[in-house]
Design an enzyme around this catalytic site. Structure first.
Site, PDB file in Angstrom:
ATOM      1  N   ASP A 111       9.668   7.924  -9.492  1.00 60.28           N
ATOM      2  CA  ASP A 111       8.044   7.051  -8.239  1.00 60.28           C
ATOM      3  C   ASP A 111       7.238   7.263  -8.985  1.00 60.28           C
ATOM      4  O   ASP A 111       6.246   7.357  -8.132  1.00 60.28           O
ATOM      5  CB  ASP A 111       8.161   8.252  -7.326  1.00 60.28           C
ATOM      6  CG  ASP A 111       7.888   9.169  -7.599  1.00 60.28           C
ATOM      7  OD1 ASP A 111       7.583  10.296  -8.711  1.00 60.28           O
ATOM      8  OD2 ASP A 111       8.242  10.536  -6.990  1.00 60.28           O
ATOM      9  N   VAL A 115       9.705  12.585 -10.628  1.00 57.42           N
ATOM     10  CA  VAL A 115       9.217  12.542  -9.812  1.00 57.42           C
ATOM     11  C   VAL A 115       8.413  13.585  -9.496  1.00 57.42           C
ATOM     12  O   VAL A 115       8.750  14.519  -9.874  1.00 57.42           O
ATOM     13  CB  VAL A 115      10.654  13.103  -8.727  1.00 57.42           C
ATOM     14  CG1 VAL A 115      10.116  12.652  -7.544  1.00 57.42           C
ATOM     15  CG2 VAL A 115      11.567  12.929  -8.918  1.00 57.42           C
ATOM     16  N   HIS A 116       6.832  13.034  -8.727  1.00 53.63           N
ATOM     17  CA  HIS A 116       5.506  13.386  -8.507  1.00 53.63           C
ATOM     18  C   HIS A 116       5.555  13.530  -7.735  1.00 53.63           C
ATOM     19  O   HIS A 116       4.059  13.887  -7.067  1.00 53.63           O
ATOM     20  CB  HIS A 116       4.659  13.567  -9.775  1.00 53.63           C
ATOM     21  CG  HIS A 116       4.506  12.715 -10.271  1.00 53.63           C
ATOM     22  ND1 HIS A 116       5.319  11.224 -10.503  1.00 53.63           N
ATOM     23  CD2 HIS A 116       2.870  12.040  -9.922  1.00 53.63           C
ATOM     24  CE1 HIS A 116       3.761  10.485 -10.004  1.00 53.63           C
ATOM     25  NE2 HIS A 116       2.781  10.926 -10.443  1.00 53.63           N
ATOM     26  N   ARG A 117       5.641  12.113  -7.076  1.00 56.86           N
ATOM     27  CA  ARG A 117       4.687  11.536  -6.057  1.00 56.86           C
ATOM     28  C   ARG A 117       4.527  12.655  -4.481  1.00 56.86           C
ATOM     29  O   ARG A 117       6.037  13.009  -4.002  1.00 56.86           O
ATOM     30  CB  ARG A 117       5.007  10.840  -5.364  1.00 56.86           C
ATOM     31  CG  ARG A 117       5.251   9.404  -6.153  1.00 56.86           C
ATOM     32  CD  ARG A 117       3.634   8.413  -5.394  1.00 56.86           C
ATOM     33  NE  ARG A 117       3.656   7.841  -6.363  1.00 56.86           N
ATOM     34  CZ  ARG A 117       2.476   7.097  -7.795  1.00 56.86           C
ATOM     35  NH1 ARG A 117       0.964   7.498  -6.740  1.00 56.86           N
ATOM     36  NH2 ARG A 117       2.362   6.309  -8.877  1.00 56.86           N
TER      37      ARG A 117
END
Ligand code: UD1
Ligand code: UDP
Length: 366
Positions: free
Chosen positions: A282, A207-209
């Site tokens: 993501d 998850v990095h967006r």
């Protein structure tokens, strides 16, 4: 400088992975080329380690722009890339994907006497709130040659009025990279032992967006959703954390079921991807890789610019609420994984080079 040459502009982790097959193909065919790293990513775990594990030489130029606001970062990159291109006088400039580096390379090249090629053209999330969507649109409408990974991506371009003669369907270079490194990862990586996990019995999370991690409440909801999946399926979740997410994560309570680890090198990550029971992500590249590797995926977003993965039955949109994430995961853990790979046969890099002016001219001259 050789006037019949190619310049490849990159700057982030996914661009290194997806441009590596093209750089390798240039080396194998002896095509004069220069690689420009903008320095958008600079932590060794997101940069050097990828050149190293992908077997690439260090970039010919590194700008070192670092992290800034979108405008400052992109502006600095445009100025730096332009200076290098003015000196190198390449016949073709290649950019890939949808990052600020892609945008900067596009703007710099478009004002010079070079053909501009966009690798992975035509993807659309139809969500203009994402900086990546704006970057994609500008790059696609500026480039001379559009390398669409799939027929659907090519159709998106035609629907926006881009002439068909600029568009080629090439497949996605992500497949080229996977084919080359999958066996290496299986042979060399000790990730399963290191993390003491059994194939099929753990989940892999990324998850990095910006839209997920910069909003604390939303990030906390996503972590709660992942925890519910972990508990229902008795699956430990391994989460290699991108630095952007790391900054926020330290203020949140991470459930015990989620093991937070440093970003992994490509071979370690590939090993964990290949053997995961479920991938929750993501990331754009990870959605594609999961699909090609035959591992069920839940996308932690409300939309995706990779609808081919959903049509194939390999991916499901899990949104960003705990209930939806759990529902989508329930569907995917029981999915039949025999879907077809929609991203091509692993020869995308070769096709892209074949249609680039730098290579075409050179082959005529020889
Ligand atoms: C960028 C891309 C995103 C892509 C991602 C791949 C844009 C607009 N976004 O997001 O599409 O999915 O790369 O990983 O281009 N940081 C470090 N070390 C680094 C790089 C960043 O610590 O080497 C931290 C900094 O605090 C920085 C933050 O991460 O402010 C965000 O970095 P940035 O390059 O702006 O965007 P990404 O989130 O990496
Ligand atoms: N990746 C990796 N180590 C990690 C996380 C991701 O090697 O810890 C690789 C992954 O295999 C894929 C790429 O990085 O090839 C995806 O990058 P990212 O998710 O940062 O960007 P996106 O694809 O979303 O733009």
């Amino acid at each position: 400088m050789n006037s019949s040459q190619l310049a490849i502009v990159l700057g982030t982790r996914p661009e290194i992975v997806k441009l590596a097959p093209i750089i390798r193909e240039c080396r194998e065919r002896d095509v004069p080329h220069t690689v420009v790293h903008t320095g958008q990513h600079y932590s060794p775990q997101l940069t050097e380690v990828f050149f190293d594990k992908l077997g690439l030489p260090a970039p010919d130029h590194t700008l070192g722009v670092g992290s800034e606001t979108h405008g400052q970062q992109t502006g600095n990159m445009i100025a730096g890339v332009e200076e290098i291109l003015l000196d190198a006088e390449p016949e073709t400039v290649l950019v890939q994907g949808d990052t600020n580096t892609t945008l900067a390379g596009t703007i710099a090249a478009s004002k010079l006497d070079a053909e501009l090629g966009h690798v992975e053209a035509g993807l659309r999330s139809d969500d203009r709130g994402m900086p990546e969507e704006i970057n994609r649109i500008i790059c696609d409408h500026t480039a001379d040659r559009l390398f669409a990974p799939t027929p659907a991506a090519a159709e998106n371009l035609r629907a926006e009025g881009i002439p068909s003669d600029r568009i080629s369907v090439t497949g996605n270079t992500v497949v080229d990279a996977l084919q080359r490194h999958r066996t290496l990862a299986a042979d060399q990586s000790t990730a399963l032992d290191d993390y003491e996990v059994t194939p099929g019995e753990y989940g892999l999370v990324t998850v990095h967006r910006a839209e997920n991690v910069d909003d604390r409440e939303r990030f906390a909801d996503v972590l709660t959703g992942i925890d519910r999946v972990a508990r229902e399926f008795d699956m430990e979740m391994i989460y290699p954390v991108h630095p952007r997410a790391r900054k926020v994560l330290s203020d949140l309570t991470v459930p015990d079921s989620i093991r937070v680890v440093e970003p992994l090198d490509y071979l370690e990550f590939l090993r964990l991807e290949s053997d995961a029971g479920l991938i929750l992500t993501d990331s754009g590249g990870v959605q594609e890789e999961a699909c090609v590797l035959g591992v069920p995926c839940v996308t932690l977003r409300k939309n995706t610019e990779r609808p081919e993965t959903i049509a194939a039955g390999a991916n499901r949109l899990g949104g960003v609420t705990p209930t939806r994430i759990l529902d989508a995961s329930r569907d995917m853990v029981k999915a039949d994984t025999g879907w077809d790979n929609p991203f091509g046969d692993g020869d995308a890099a070769s096709r892209i080079l074949d249609t680039s002016a730098a290579v075409a001219t050179r082959e005529v001259v020889q």
